[in-house]
Motif scaffolding. Structure first.
Motif, PDB file in Angstrom:
ATOM      1  N   ASP A 242       0.839  -1.198   0.000  1.00  0.00           N
ATOM      2  CA  ASP A 242       0.000   0.000   0.000  1.00  0.00           C
ATOM      3  C   ASP A 242       0.877   1.253   0.000  1.00  0.00           C
ATOM      4  O   ASP A 242       0.604   2.221  -0.706  1.00  0.00           O
ATOM      5  N   ASP A 243       1.939   1.237   0.780  1.00  0.00           N
ATOM      6  CA  ASP A 243       2.901   2.336   0.766  1.00  0.00           C
ATOM      7  C   ASP A 243       3.478   2.515  -0.634  1.00  0.00           C
ATOM      8  O   ASP A 243       3.608   3.634  -1.121  1.00  0.00           O
ATOM      9  N   LYS A 245       2.279   1.950  -3.397  1.00  0.00           N
ATOM     10  CA  LYS A 245       1.331   2.593  -4.304  1.00  0.00           C
ATOM     11  C   LYS A 245       1.622   4.093  -4.402  1.00  0.00           C
ATOM     12  O   LYS A 245       1.520   4.684  -5.467  1.00  0.00           O
ATOM     13  N   LEU A 246       1.970   4.704  -3.291  1.00  0.00           N
ATOM     14  CA  LEU A 246       2.312   6.122  -3.296  1.00  0.00           C
ATOM     15  C   LEU A 246       3.759   6.346  -3.712  1.00  0.00           C
ATOM     16  O   LEU A 246       4.073   7.228  -4.491  1.00  0.00           O
ATOM     17  N   GLU A 247       4.643   5.498  -3.174  1.00  0.00           N
ATOM     18  CA  GLU A 247       6.065   5.761  -3.315  1.00  0.00           C
ATOM     19  C   GLU A 247       6.608   5.519  -4.722  1.00  0.00           C
ATOM     20  O   GLU A 247       7.586   6.143  -5.114  1.00  0.00           O
TER      21      GLU A 247
END
Lengths: 286, 583
Positions: A242-243, A245-247
């Motif tokens: 999930d992280d 996805k942003l990074e």
């Protein structure tokens, strides 16, 4: 002359498993993951809360901690991956501990007693399985509140259906076999016939189911955590993805890599082992 | 106005094209704005528009008596549905508004007398709409705005409470339609900021016919006098608005502040509003889909997510070459807001233990927070009042907001929980979303350093607000955006009569604070009031019902085809935007 000494189903199965190198390798992988999970649980390895470097430091070979790079807060992705192992293994174990007894008991009584008991159990699991699995998990996670505890419960109470089906079928088959009829003739009661006589003869299905269920639970945890419904306040593979996805937008790929690396081997190992167990334990495929 | 804490920029963005897989691409209207919202829109009834997402959508369809001038700064109130600014009596208690004649409600099936044609707005509609805000049965989230202000309205409310049903025919002495187009509002005491509340979505005018014919479903309809009509509202996450063909004669402003003319903001001066034909709104809870949609040109305005900041902005805080070559404009402006952690003061553990709250405030380090989550686009808040409002003291340093772990540990001992021993995990409620989760992890980390553990529960935005209103949870993060340019709007957040379900979500209650707040209400802007404000802030600093977070600086991106864009801290600006695509 061939040795005609009778080998039990279990000894036979073990022998066949032993000969299957891939299965043994898988078993070793699983044992390794379990040990890592236990050590992480005891807090002896992987202090993931510690800051080991700057924010989003790329992987480097300087130390074990920075081997997979660091995350937003400068924590070790490697340690997070290991902590994720702990979460994954515990989800697999606890949810199996919940689902297996439910599946065995319901499958056994339904198959053994038949009639309305069977009707009730069959109705229950057909209803349950008619709801798309992930939707059901999400609904349960919403009701129980988010967190690892509700993941245990959600997976535990939804994953018993396939086991119950198999056990029910086996019980229907076995309850009319001679040995059961003989036990009845000797005065064995229902409980004794179910537990002492039939169950040992169908227990290998439980083992097979367990290895598949374990893997399914690991995958489900990752999906739920990715959707924000799972583990809260600590790392898990799903949370790491999930992280990512942003990074990924800023070129940080190592959390995704770490979680994938962690997940890949254990899921593969359980798959291979599950297949091998089926081959080894199911006399029909001899 | 409440909003999710991480919402870092503009309210608006666009819409995803669903036509990609269908056989025939839809013909796109050339003057269509595609905007984004960062949280689900819970409904379109003005009396529940207490968050920035609902507020913005409500303001497209509904209007009140007054509004803020679009271009002038500092913000100036101008008439909206009022013909002119009100006549004020000598004692400054009575305001007489003349209502514009010939203003029509949107055409809607609920207007049975006129066969579905929108009827004319009258002063009586305002009386009705204000009473709805006070109706105890409706549990409006905006009642705090008028509570104790208008003569007779509280009595009307109490009466309704007693009888169990509100009598809309019963007169309220301070709220009178003296003729078809004249509205008289009488206040109980002088309140210089009262007029601001008439520019907020809460006090927009609704049509009684529509409210009664839709009943509970009124939340999903919009029948106002505003510039846009609702065409579609689905799953709280997609809205389509079309230009209201019967909109009153309002024109684009012909004066602004210095520099507006050069920026092309006066090119449309005198043109009829709304400037756009259609608005398509899509809710993006996650950052990346919004950002990618903006980059592909299918979204007209966007904030810059933290993970895309390096991609969009150079180290010199200018727009990257890629984007500026495409003609995208960067608009930087400080926001009138404050982010914060709220302690639930009605909770027996955190509410009764000042030292615990102070200790937690001391370790919540805003330095890394601003770097990691705002890319440096924020100022550490020392108190509730943001820069730009009188009452903000740039030199003030909050003693409990200077990171000091040693002092925090001492306070934990004083609190009775040395090293966190004996303290059960605090229930931390938050909205679900990847960035929110990362922010939660930050909180878990910093509070862990003094042994405070958190039990996390994540909700969707409407559920989260519900949980806060029901006083569930012990700590949560929030942000407050100014409803009007006055520090009072921030200080009312701690007034005990505004406790949940009102905007005082910490349920802070301090008689001394209340006394000062009530005193400040009657004071005009000036040194005396600022001194009272300072006293109030000092009480808050010591009692620590909030951990003050940051005041944000908005970095918004505007596509080249969007004309007339100027950042506003308040709602209702979309009627000025226009889209002009080069063919």
């Amino acid at each position: 002359m061939t040795a005609n000494v009778g080998r039990s189903l279990w000894a036979d199965a073990w022998l066949r498993l032993w000969r299957d190198r891939l299965a043994m390798a898988s078993l070793c992988v699983i044992v390794l993951y379990s040990v890592v999970a236990l050590l992480a649980l005891a807090g002896w390895i992987a202090p993931w809360k510690e800051v080991v470097g700057g924010s989003y430091q790329p992987p480097s070979g300087d130390s074990l901690a920075t081997f997979f790079g660091t995350d937003l807060f400068g924590r070790s992705v490697f340690y997070k991956t290991i902590h994720g192992t702990r979460i994954a293994m515990s989800v697999g174990l606890v949810s199996s501990l919940i689902s297996v007894p439910i599946g065995v008991v319901l499958g056994a009584v339904a198959g053994y007693f038949g009639k309305w008991v069977d009707d009730v159990v069959v109705w229950l699991y057909t209803t349950l399985s008619s709801i798309p699995n992930i939707m059901l998990l999400i609904a349960i996670a919403f009701v129980l509140g988010k967190g690892i505890f509700s993941i245990y419960i959600a997976l535990g109470v939804t994953a018993w259906v396939s086991l119950a089906r198999v056990i029910r079928g086996e019980f229907i088959k076995h309850k009319e076999r001679e040995y059961v009829v003989a036990a009845e003739g000797l005065g064995a009661g229902h409980f004794s016939r179910i537990v002492k006589h039939i169950l040992p003869n169908v227990f290998h299905f439980v083992i097979i189911h367990l290895s598949i269920q374990f893997m399914a639970a690991i995958k489900a945890e990752v999906i739920l955590s990715f959707l924000g419904l799972g583990v809260q306040g600590q790392p898990s593979w799903g949370v790491m993805i999930d992280d990512a996805k942003l990074e990924l937008a800023r070129g940080v790929w190592w959390q995704l890599a770490g979680a994938t690396f962690g997940m890949f081997f254990v899921v593969l190992a359980f798959n291979v082992l599950g297949d091998a167990l089926r081959d080894a334990l199911d006399p029909k495929v001899k | 106005m409440k909003h999710a804490r991480l919402w870092v920029g503009f309210i608006s963005l666009s819409l995803l094209f669903s036509a990609a897989c269908t056989s025939k691409p839809k013909e796109e209207l050339p003057n269509t704005l595609r905007l984004a919202q960062r949280g689900k829109v819970k409904g379109l009834d003005p009396i529940y528009a207490d968050d920035t997402y609902a507020g913005e959508e409500v303001s497209r369809a509904y209007e009140g008596l007054l509004q803020f001038h679009y271009l002038k700064r500092p913000y100036v109130l101008i008439p909206a549905l009022a013909e002119a600014m009100p006549e004020v009596s000598k004692d400054r208690l009575t305001f007489t508004f003349k209502i514009k004649k010939g203003v029509l409600f949107h055409d809607d099936a609920s207007f049975k007398d006129t066969g579905g044609k929108g009827r004319e707005l009258t002063a009586e509609d305002f009386v009705y709409s204000f009473k709805r805000l006070a109706d105890p049965k409706l549990i409006s989230t905006g009642w705090w705005l008028l509570d104790g202000k208008i003569a007779g309205l509280n009595e009307w409310r109490q009466d309704a409470q007693k009888k169990g049903v509100a009598d809309y025919a019963a007169p309220v002495s301070g709220l009178k339609a003296s003729d078809r187009y004249t509205l008289e509002i009488k206040l109980l005491s002088r309140a210089p900021s009262f007029l601001y509340s008439l520019a907020m979505p809460f006090t927009s005018v609704v049509a009684r016919e529509a409210v009664e014919s839709y009943g509970k479903d009124f939340l999903n309809h919009a029948v106002g006098t505003g510039p846009f009509r609702l065409m579609e509202f689905s799953s709280n996450s997609r809205l389509i608005w079309a230009k209201n063909p019967t909109y009153r004669q309002e024109t684009y402003p012909s004066e602004g502040e210095q520099g507006d003319k050069e920026a092309g903001l006066l090119a449309d001066a005198g043109q009829p509003l709304p400037r756009a034909d259609r608005i398509e709104v899509q809710v993006y809870v996650e950052d990346q889909p919004m950002w990618l949609t903006f980059l592909s040109g299918k979204l007209d305005l966007s904030a810059i997510p933290k993970d895309n900041f390096q991609q969009a902005i150079t180290p010199g805080k200018e727009l990257s070459r890629d984007l500026s070559e495409q003609g995208v404009r960067l608009v930087k402006s400080p926001m009138l807001d404050v982010t914060h952690y709220t302690f639930n003061m009605s909770d027996p553990v955190v509410g009764k233990n000042k030292y615990l709250r102070q200790a937690m405030s001391l370790v919540y380090d805003s330095g890394p927070l601003i770097e990691l989550f705002y890319n440096g686009r924020a100022l550490a808040a020392q108190g509730p009042i943001p820069p730009g409002l009188s009452g903000h003291d740039p030199k003030f340093r909050n003693p409990y907001r200077q990171f000091n772990i040693g002092k925090a540990k001492e306070l934990m001992v004083k609190a009775g929980y040395p090293g966190g021993q004996g303290l059960p995990p605090l229930t931390y409620i938050t909205t679900a979303g990847s960035t929110e989760r990362q922010m939660t992890e930050y909180a878990v980390r910093v509070f862990d350093t003094i042994g405070v553990k958190l039990q996390i529960e994540a909700f969707s935005w409407p559920e989260f607000q519900q949980a806060v209103r029901n006083r569930k949870g012990q700590i949560w993060s929030f942000a407050w955006n100014a409803d009007y340019p006055d520090a009072e709007n921030f200080l009312q957040l701690f007034y005990s009569k505004n406790a949940s379900p009102g905007p005082n979500d910490s349920n802070y209650s301090n008689p001394e604070y209340d006394r000062l707040y009530e005193k400040s209400l009657g004071l005009p802007d000036g040194a005396e009031r600022t001194a009272v404000y300072r006293q109030m802030v000092n009480l808050l600093v010591e009692d620590c019902p909030w951990i003050f977070g940051v005041h944000r600086i908005a970095f918004g991106l505007v596509q080249p085809w969007v004309k007339n864009y100027k950042r506003s801290d308040f709602h209702g600006a979309s009627k000025y935007y226009r889209v002009e695509r080069e063919k």
